[in-house]
Design a protein around this motif. Structure first.
Motif, PDB file in Angstrom:
ATOM      1  N   UNK A   3       0.820  -1.209   0.000  1.00  0.00           N
ATOM      2  CA  UNK A   3       0.000   0.000   0.000  1.00  0.00           C
ATOM      3  C   UNK A   3       0.851   1.254   0.000  1.00  0.00           C
ATOM      4  N   UNK A   4       1.994   1.206   0.672  1.00  0.00           N
ATOM      5  CA  UNK A   4       2.896   2.360   0.654  1.00  0.00           C
ATOM      6  C   UNK A   4       3.433   2.608  -0.749  1.00  0.00           C
ATOM      7  N   UNK A   5       3.761   1.542  -1.460  1.00  0.00           N
ATOM      8  CA  UNK A   5       4.261   1.693  -2.831  1.00  0.00           C
ATOM      9  C   UNK A   5       3.187   2.276  -3.738  1.00  0.00           C
ATOM     10  N   UNK A   6       1.955   1.768  -3.599  1.00  0.00           N
ATOM     11  CA  UNK A   6       0.866   2.261  -4.450  1.00  0.00           C
ATOM     12  C   UNK A   6       0.581   3.730  -4.165  1.00  0.00           C
ATOM     13  N   UNK A   7       0.493   4.075  -2.880  1.00  0.00           N
ATOM     14  CA  UNK A   7       0.213   5.470  -2.541  1.00  0.00           C
ATOM     15  C   UNK A   7       1.343   6.388  -2.991  1.00  0.00           C
ATOM     16  N   UNK A   8       2.579   5.951  -2.854  1.00  0.00           N
ATOM     17  CA  UNK A   8       3.707   6.767  -3.303  1.00  0.00           C
ATOM     18  C   UNK A   8       3.649   7.003  -4.808  1.00  0.00           C
ATOM     19  N   UNK A   9       3.249   5.977  -5.558  1.00  0.00           N
ATOM     20  CA  UNK A   9       3.122   6.147  -7.006  1.00  0.00           C
ATOM     21  C   UNK A   9       2.039   7.145  -7.373  1.00  0.00           C
ATOM     22  N   UNK A  10       0.876   7.046  -6.710  1.00  0.00           N
ATOM     23  CA  UNK A  10      -0.202   8.000  -6.984  1.00  0.00           C
ATOM     24  C   UNK A  10       0.192   9.421  -6.598  1.00  0.00           C
ATOM     25  N   UNK A  11       0.863   9.572  -5.463  1.00  0.00           N
ATOM     26  CA  UNK A  11       1.281  10.897  -5.034  1.00  0.00           C
ATOM     27  C   UNK A  11       2.322  11.474  -5.986  1.00  0.00           C
ATOM     28  N   UNK A  12       3.227  10.635  -6.445  1.00  0.00           N
ATOM     29  CA  UNK A  12       4.250  11.114  -7.381  1.00  0.00           C
ATOM     30  C   UNK A  12       3.623  11.610  -8.679  1.00  0.00           C
ATOM     31  N   UNK A  13       2.627  10.878  -9.184  1.00  0.00           N
ATOM     32  CA  UNK A  13       1.963  11.302 -10.418  1.00  0.00           C
ATOM     33  C   UNK A  13       1.230  12.621 -10.223  1.00  0.00           C
ATOM     34  N   UNK A  14       0.565  12.774  -9.069  1.00  0.00           N
ATOM     35  CA  UNK A  14      -0.168  14.012  -8.788  1.00  0.00           C
ATOM     36  C   UNK A  14       0.776  15.206  -8.680  1.00  0.00           C
TER      37      UNK A  14
END
Length: 693
Positions: A3-14
Motif C-alpha cells: 500500500x505504501x508503494x501504491x500510494x507513493x506512485x499515486x502521489x508522485x503522479x499528482x
C-alpha cells in the motif's frame, strides 16, 4: 508495504502534474518577451526615421528576468515532495525484497537438523533487529507523510497569488489536518494503549524520553560520583573505575524503557533506599499494571460477542476467565455474569465446568465461576430480584444444582491435595463461596416456608448448596460454640433463629483452622472475597460486624476446635482489657489473626468450662487432622476438662518465658483498636432479615 508503494506512485503522479505547470514560473513568459522585443524594435526604427530630428526618443531598456519568490518556494516544495515520494516507494520495494529473501529461506533443508535451522533463523532475525530493518517500514511511511506535507504547503502558497478564497480554503483544511495529526501523534505519549501511532510519535517519544533519560543519567552520575568520592575518603584509596560513565550511559540506548526505570530508581537513591529496596523498585517498574491483567468494559464486551460460545462450551476457558481474568469490581463484569445467569442455554452449557474437576486450579476456577454467577447484579436485575424475593436469581441454575453434590465431592478431594501441599487458596475459595451464600440469605425477606411463597426457591437452594459442602468430610465446618448444630438442616428448620451468625462464624473458624495447618503464610485467605464479589460488598471477615451479637451475657462455651486454635496461637484473655497473642511473623499478620480471633471470642464465653461438652471431636476438626496428616491430638476437641484459658493455665510451650510479651505494644494496641461489644444469647433468636449495614 504494498500500500505504501501504491500510494507513493499515486502521489508522485499528482505532484508531477502540478510541477509541470508550476516550473514555468521559473522562466520568463515567451509572450511577454516577444512583446518587449517588438517594442524595442519599433523604438529603434522610429529613431532611424527621425535621425534628422533633434528630438530624442527614449530607448526602452529590457530588465533581466527574476522569478518571483512564491514560484521558487512552490517549485522547491513540490520538487521535494516528488523526490520524497519516489524515495519512499524505492525504500518500500527494497524492504520487501530483503524480507522476501528471508522468507524464501524459511524452508528447512532435509539434511539440516532442527537445532541448526533454529539457530540460523534466530541469527537472521537478530540481524534484522541489529540493522534496523524492522524500523524501515516506519521510515517509509514517514517519508510518504513528509511528501504529503510538502505538497499541501506548496499548493497553499501557489494559490495565494491567484485568488485568496481557494488559498484560504486549502490552507485552513491543511492546517486542521496538521493539527489533528500532531494531536494523534502525541496521544501515545500520555496513553501507551492509544493506537494512534505515527512516525511523528516515534520522533516525539525519542525527544521526550531521551531528554528525561539524559537528565536522569546526568543526575545519577553526579550522585554516583559523590558516593565514589566519599568512598575514596573513607577507604583512603582512589579508584577511577568508580567514575566510569559507560554503565550509566548505557541507559541512553533504550530511552523509552530506561525512562520507566530511572525515574523511580533515582527517587529511591535520593531517599537513601537500601539495595534490596532499589531492586524491588526496578522489579515493580517492569510489572504489568493490575488493571492490564484483567478484562473489563469494552474489552469484555468485545470478547463476549466473539468468544461467548466458546466460553460457555469450554470448561477450562470458563474457569480460567473466572479465576484470573475477570474481576467483579471492574466495569461491565457484573453485567456479563447477569446476562449469563439469565440465559437458559448458556447456564446449561456452563454446567460442564462443574462435572470433571481434576486439579486444584480447576476446582478453584469452578468455585469462583459459581460465586460470580450468584453474586453478580446490576440496577435492573436488583429490581427483578426484589419483586421475586431472590427467586429469579435461581431461575436457570437447575443444571448446576444437579451436578453440585458430585462437584463438592471432587472439590473435597482437591482440598485434600492442597492441604498436603500447605496451600490454603482452594479452601479460601470455598469459604468465600460459602460467604456469598450466607450473605445472600439476608436478601430474602421473611421466612418463606412453603413452595408457593416468594423466596422459597432461593432459600432452599442456598440451604442445599451449604449442606452439600458440609457433607463432604474435608469441607465440613468446625463448630464455634458448644451448642452449634451438627446438622445444617436443623439450623434452617428453626424459624426463630437467624442462621447467618452461626454459619458466618463457623465458616471463618474453618478457614482459620486450615490456615493454621498451612503455617499462617500470606495468601488468599487474608482477602478471600477480593475481586469475586460486587464492589463495596462486605467480605467474609465482616461477619461479626454484620451479624455479631449484642448484649452483656455470653453463656455458650467455646467448642474444642476454637479452644485448640486459640491455644495454638496463644490467644488468652487473662483480663478483660488485656489480649495476649503469639507473634506469627510480621506485625500485620499478628493483627489480622488477632482480629479474627477477637471476632470469634465475642460470641462465646472463653472462661466457661468445657467439661460438660468435652468427649467427642467435631467433624470439621477431625477432617482437618486427616487432611493435614498430623496426629489427632493437634486439633483435638476431646481435651481434658482441666484445659482452660484461666491465668494459671500452663502454656503448651514449656520453654517460653511468660514474662515477655508475645507481641510488641504497637501490635497489641492495633489488635485492640477495634472494640467488640459483649454478646448475649438473647440475640441469637432475633428476627430474620437483611443485615444492618
Amino acid at each position: 508495504m504494498n500500500r505504501a508503494v501504491i500510494f507513493s506512485g499515486l502521489l508522485s503522479a499528482t505532484v508531477a502534474i502540478f510541477l509541470v505547470d508550476g516550473y514555468k514560473g521559473l522562466y520568463p513568459d515567451p509572450r511577454t518577451h516577444t512583446t518587449d522585443v517588438l517594442v524595442q524594435t519599433n523604438a529603434l526604427l522610429a529613431q532611424v526615421a527621425l535621425a534628422s530630428n533633434s528630438t530624442l526618443i527614449p530607448v526602452v531598456n529590457l530588465q533581466p528576468f527574476h522569478p518571483p519568490g512564491t514560484a521558487i518556494t512552490v517549485n522547491t516544495l513540490w520538487s521535494l515532495s516528488l523526490v520524497t515520494s519516489v524515495l519512499s516507494a524505492l525504500l518500500a520495494m527494497m524492504v520487501q525484497d530483503w524480507l522476501g529473501n528471508s522468507m524464501r529461506n524459511e524452508a528447512r533443508p532435509a539434511a539440516e537438523t532442527i537445532e541448526r535451522y533454529a539457530m540460523k533463523r534466530l541469527h537472521a532475525y537478530t540481524a534484522f533487529e541489529r540493522y534496523g530493518v524492522d524500523q524501515l517500514a516506519t521510515l517509509t511511511i514517514g517519508l510518504v507523510h513528509l511528501a504529503v506535507i510538502f505538497f499541501l504547503v506548496g499548493l497553499s502558497i501557489h494559490l495565494s497569488p491567484v485568488h485568496s478564497t481557494p488559498a484560504i480554503a486549502v490552507a485552513t483544511l491543511s492546517a486542521t489536518a496538521a493539527l489533528l495529526y500532531i494531536v494523534a501523534s502525541a496521544l501515545p505519549l500520555f496513553d501507551p494503549k492509544c493506537p494512534y501511532h505515527t512516525p511523528l510519535s516515534c520522533l516525539l517519544s525519542a525527544i521526550v524520553y531521551g531528554s528525561i533519560t539524559l537528565t536522569a543519567c546526568i543526575i545519577l552520575y553526579v550522585v554516583n560520583a559523590r558516593a565514589a568520592v566519599q568512598s575514596w575518603m573513607a577507604n583512603k584509596r582512589v579508584s577511577i573505575r568508580d567514575l566510569d560513565p559507560r554503565q550509566i550511559l548505557a541507559y541512553l540506548k533504550t530511552p523509552i524503557s530506561s525512562a520507566r526505570i530511572l525515574r523511580p530508581l533515582l527517587g529511591g537513591i535520593l531517599r537513601r533506599k537500601s539495595s534490596e529496596e532499589l531492586d524491588q523498585i526496578v522489579d515493580r517498574a517492569f510489572e504489568l499494571p493490575a488493571d492490564e491483567t484483567l478484562v473489563a468494559g469494552r474489552a469484555l464486551a468485545y470478547l463476549s460477542t466473539r468468544t461467548r460460545a466458546h466460553l460457555v462450551k469450554s470448561p477450562d476457558a470458563a474457569r480460567y476467565f473466572a479465576r484470573c481474568v475477570l474481576s467483579m469490581d471492574q466495569d461491565g463484569v457484573p453485567e456479563f455474569f447477569v446476562n449469563l445467569r439469565n440465559n437458559r442455554s448458556a447456564m446449561a452449557k456452563l454446567a460442564v465446568a462443574f462435572q470433571h474437576v481434576e486439579t486444584t486450579l480447576a476446582a478453584e476456577g469452578s468455585i469462583r465461576l459459581l460465586q460470580m454467577l450468584l453474586s453478580a447484579d446490576n440496577p435492573a436485575d436488583l429490581l427483578t430480584q426484589a419483586r421475586s424475593n431472590q427467586d429469579a436469581r435461581w431461575r436457570h441454575m437447575a443444571p448446576i444444582l444437579e451436578t453440585f453434590p458430585a462437584f463438592a465431592q471432587q472439590v473435597g478431594q482437591q482440598c485434600v491435595q492442597a492441604l498436603r501441599q500447605r496451600d490454603s487458596t482452594l479452601h479460601a475459595a470455598v469459604a468465600s463461596l460459602r460467604w456469598t451464600l450466607i450473605f445472600s440469605l439476608g436478601n430474602i425477606q421473611g421466612y418463606p416456608y412453603r413452595p408457593e411463597h416468594p423466596g422459597f426457591k432461593a432459600r432452599n437452594n442456598i440451604r442445599s448448596l451449604l449442606t452439600s459442602l458440609n457433607l463432604v468430610h474435608s469441607l465440613s465446618m468446625c463448630k464455634v460454640s458448644s451448642d452449634d448444630h451438627e446438622n445444617l438442616d436443623d439450623l434452617f428448620k428453626d424459624v426463630a433463629i437467624d442462621p447467618r451468625l452461626e454459619l458466618g462464624s463457623r465458616n471463618a473458624l474453618s478457614l482459620l483452622m486450615v490456615v493454621n495447618d498451612c503455617g499462617w503464610g500470606p495468601g488468599a485467605w487474608q482477602k478471600p472475597d477480593e475481586a469475586y464479589t460486587p464492589k463495596g460488598a462486605p467480605g467474609m471477615w465482616d461477619w461479626c460486624r454484620l451479624f455479631g451479637l449484642k448484649g452483656p451475657v455470653k453463656e455458650h462455651a467455646p467448642s474444642d476446635c476454637l479452644r485448640d486454635l486459640m491455644e495454638k496461637t496463644r490467644f488468652k484473655t487473662h483480663m478483660p482489657s488485656v489480649t495476649d497473642f503469639a507473634g506469627l511473623g510480621p506485625a500485620e499478620f499478628d493483627k489480622i489473626v488477632a482480629d479474627r480471633l477477637l471476632d470469634l471470642s465475642t460470641i462465646v464465653d472463653l472462661k466457661a468450662s468445657a467439661a460438660a461438652e468435652a468427649g467427642e471431636e467435631c467433624e470439621g476438626c477431625r477432617h482437618h487432622h486427616l487432611l493435614a496428616k498430623r496426629p489427632l491430638q493437634i486439633h483435638s476437641c476431646a481435651l481434658s476438662s482441666t484445659s482452660s484459658f484461666s491465668t494459671d493455665t500452663e502454656s503448651s510451650d514449656s520453654g517460653r518465658d511468660d514474662s515477655k510479651p508475645l507481641i510488641g505494644p504497637a501490635s497489641l494496641s492495633a489488635a485492640l483498636s477495634d472494640k467488640r461489644r459483649p454478646a448475649g444469647p438473647a440475640e441469637r433468636r432475633r428476627s430474620f432479615g437483611p443485615p444492618a449495614m
